[in-house]
Scaffold this motif. Sequence first.
Motif, mmCIF file in Angstrom:
data_model
loop_
_atom_site.group_PDB
_atom_site.id
_atom_site.type_symbol
_atom_site.label_atom_id
_atom_site.label_comp_id
_atom_site.label_asym_id
_atom_site.label_seq_id
_atom_site.Cartn_x
_atom_site.Cartn_y
_atom_site.Cartn_z
ATOM 1 N N GLU A 127 38.507 24.653 48.876
ATOM 2 C CA GLU A 127 39.628 24.432 48.207
ATOM 3 C C GLU A 127 39.293 24.453 46.699
ATOM 4 N N ALA A 128 38.076 24.227 46.441
ATOM 5 C CA ALA A 128 38.027 24.556 44.864
ATOM 6 C C ALA A 128 37.841 25.943 44.553
ATOM 7 N N THR A 129 37.064 26.950 45.469
ATOM 8 C CA THR A 129 37.101 28.175 45.344
ATOM 9 C C THR A 129 38.483 28.685 45.134
ATOM 10 N N ARG A 130 39.242 28.378 46.114
ATOM 11 C CA ARG A 130 40.525 29.005 46.247
ATOM 12 C C ARG A 130 41.620 28.456 45.212
ATOM 13 N N THR A 131 41.333 27.626 44.533
ATOM 14 C CA THR A 131 42.191 27.044 43.290
ATOM 15 C C THR A 131 41.740 27.919 42.125
ATOM 16 N N ALA A 132 40.404 28.218 42.121
ATOM 17 C CA ALA A 132 39.884 28.824 40.838
ATOM 18 C C ALA A 132 40.420 30.358 40.951
ATOM 19 N N VAL A 133 40.260 30.912 42.137
ATOM 20 C CA VAL A 133 40.400 32.452 42.008
ATOM 21 C C VAL A 133 41.871 32.823 42.167
ATOM 22 N N THR A 134 42.629 31.683 42.616
ATOM 23 C CA THR A 134 44.185 31.831 42.764
ATOM 24 C C THR A 134 44.628 31.872 41.187
ATOM 25 N N ALA A 135 43.816 30.913 40.465
ATOM 26 C CA ALA A 135 44.345 30.751 38.873
ATOM 27 C C ALA A 135 44.096 32.378 38.428
ATOM 28 N N LEU A 136 42.953 32.825 38.546
ATOM 29 C CA LEU A 136 42.365 34.053 38.129
ATOM 30 C C LEU A 136 43.653 35.195 38.304
ATOM 31 N N ALA A 137 43.848 35.286 39.781
ATOM 32 C CA ALA A 137 44.754 36.143 40.053
ATOM 33 C C ALA A 137 46.022 36.151 39.436
ATOM 34 N N LYS A 138 46.399 34.809 39.075
ATOM 35 C CA LYS A 138 47.848 34.721 38.321
ATOM 36 C C LYS A 138 47.626 35.241 36.962
ATOM 37 N N THR A 139 46.600 35.477 36.320
ATOM 38 C CA THR A 139 46.455 36.320 35.261
ATOM 39 C C THR A 139 46.774 37.581 35.002
ATOM 40 N N LEU A 140 46.804 38.227 36.293
ATOM 41 C CA LEU A 140 47.235 39.408 36.318
ATOM 42 C C LEU A 140 48.530 39.867 36.626
ATOM 43 N N SER A 141 48.992 41.100 36.429
ATOM 44 C CA SER A 141 50.502 41.421 36.516
ATOM 45 C C SER A 141 50.418 42.829 36.868
ATOM 46 N N PRO A 142 51.556 43.399 37.308
ATOM 47 C CA PRO A 142 51.796 45.003 37.384
ATOM 48 C C PRO A 142 51.422 45.620 35.883
ATOM 49 N N ALA A 143 51.626 44.958 34.879
ATOM 50 C CA ALA A 143 51.392 45.570 33.698
ATOM 51 C C ALA A 143 49.996 45.816 33.569
ATOM 52 N N THR A 144 49.107 44.635 33.638
ATOM 53 C CA THR A 144 47.848 44.639 33.672
ATOM 54 C C THR A 144 47.184 45.624 34.469
ATOM 55 N N HIS A 145 47.600 45.740 35.741
ATOM 56 C CA HIS A 145 47.304 46.735 36.857
ATOM 57 C C HIS A 145 47.082 48.195 36.323
ATOM 58 N N VAL A 146 48.117 48.473 35.494
ATOM 59 C CA VAL A 146 48.517 49.915 34.931
ATOM 60 C C VAL A 146 47.556 49.977 33.722
ATOM 61 N N ILE A 147 47.473 48.873 32.821
ATOM 62 C CA ILE A 147 46.462 49.092 31.667
ATOM 63 C C ILE A 147 45.078 49.259 32.112
ATOM 64 N N ASP A 148 44.736 48.775 33.217
ATOM 65 C CA ASP A 148 43.224 48.770 33.703
ATOM 66 C C ASP A 148 43.127 49.998 34.314
ATOM 67 N N ALA A 149 43.850 50.351 35.149
ATOM 68 C CA ALA A 149 44.040 51.738 35.925
ATOM 69 C C ALA A 149 43.529 52.986 35.118
ATOM 70 N N LYS A 150 44.349 52.905 34.057
ATOM 71 C CA LYS A 150 44.258 54.049 32.992
ATOM 72 C C LYS A 150 43.002 53.887 32.121
ATOM 73 N N ALA A 151 42.454 52.670 32.033
ATOM 74 C CA ALA A 151 41.229 52.822 31.340
ATOM 75 C C ALA A 151 40.027 53.036 32.089
ATOM 76 N N PHE A 152 40.255 52.314 33.233
ATOM 77 C CA PHE A 152 39.023 52.862 34.128
ATOM 78 C C PHE A 152 38.844 54.447 34.644
ATOM 79 N N ALA A 153 40.020 55.014 34.724
ATOM 80 C CA ALA A 153 39.948 56.367 35.168
ATOM 81 C C ALA A 153 39.676 56.966 33.874
ATOM 82 N N SER A 154 40.155 56.783 32.685
ATOM 83 C CA SER A 154 39.540 57.447 31.488
ATOM 84 C C SER A 154 38.121 57.319 31.361
ATOM 85 N N PHE A 155 37.484 56.172 31.815
ATOM 86 C CA PHE A 155 35.944 55.762 31.745
ATOM 87 C C PHE A 155 35.249 56.934 32.746
#
Length: 292
Positions: A127-155
């Motif tokens: 439960e503690a792990t699930r709560t922690a990683v679920t909170a982390l996952a909620k910090t992401l969004s379709p917008a952050t996915h795209v931002i990161d994809a472009k940065a990682f591809a550029s790298f």
Amino acid sequence: MCDDLTLDDNQRYAQTHGQLNRRQFVAGMVGASLAMYLPLNANAMSVTESTVNVATPDGTADCYFVHPASGKYPAVILWPDILGLRPAFELMGKRLAQSGYAVLVVNPFYRTQKAPVVGPGASYEDEATRTAVTALAKTLSPATHVIDAKAFASFLDQQAAVDSSKKMGTMGYCMSGSIAFRTAAALPQRVGAVASFHGGGLVNSTPDSPHLLIPKTQAQFLIAIAENDDQRDLEAKNVLRKSFADAKIKAEVEVYTGALHGWCPPDSRVYNQELAERAWSRLLALFDETLV
């Protein structure tokens, strides 16, 4: 997808198959010993591996970069599951690099926490792990996915080990199956192959549903679906197949009978070596065909 029903299925599987408690299981195979659960690569190439820092518009992402020791190779972005960048995914990235790819295994949660975001033996079932990683996952969004994809591809395209004249691949597990879709849609001219293993939420009723991005891509897809995920949404695979057909995008969409959500990473409690190897062989076939 990771949810209470998935947990119930996985616990029943472990009890039925007499598996070890996951903390005991992982404690016995930290570091290099994880490799004993993956077959050896035939003709494995010598590789160079390192931890790298990738600049993005939102900060610095700590990632694992591994590639053949000499020469230039197609690039691959590997997005981990909800437990994040950890030894199991580094091992998977290294194994892929040994087959002739320059692989960046990313920490999707870098905005909040450096990897690893969970300790050895951590389980989504706790439960503690699930709560922690679920909170982390909620910090992401379709917008952050795209931002990161472009940065990682550029790298990757700036690295001496990457042959940027060849198409790039991207692959995701669990929550990151959808991120792999978004990567292909954000970089249609660059990404030639997408693989999703037990990806969650690929078809949903929101305007941001990943399946709606298929017409925006120019990649070939591999969609490997866990049997219990399919049983909870029998129509999703049909929607995906129709979406690919309508967009004239070549795709392999398969339900892996007997596989439970999370069957691919070697540190998963429901790791199924036979079916994981089948999915891996399909990945290599996809990349061999498309990353040229």
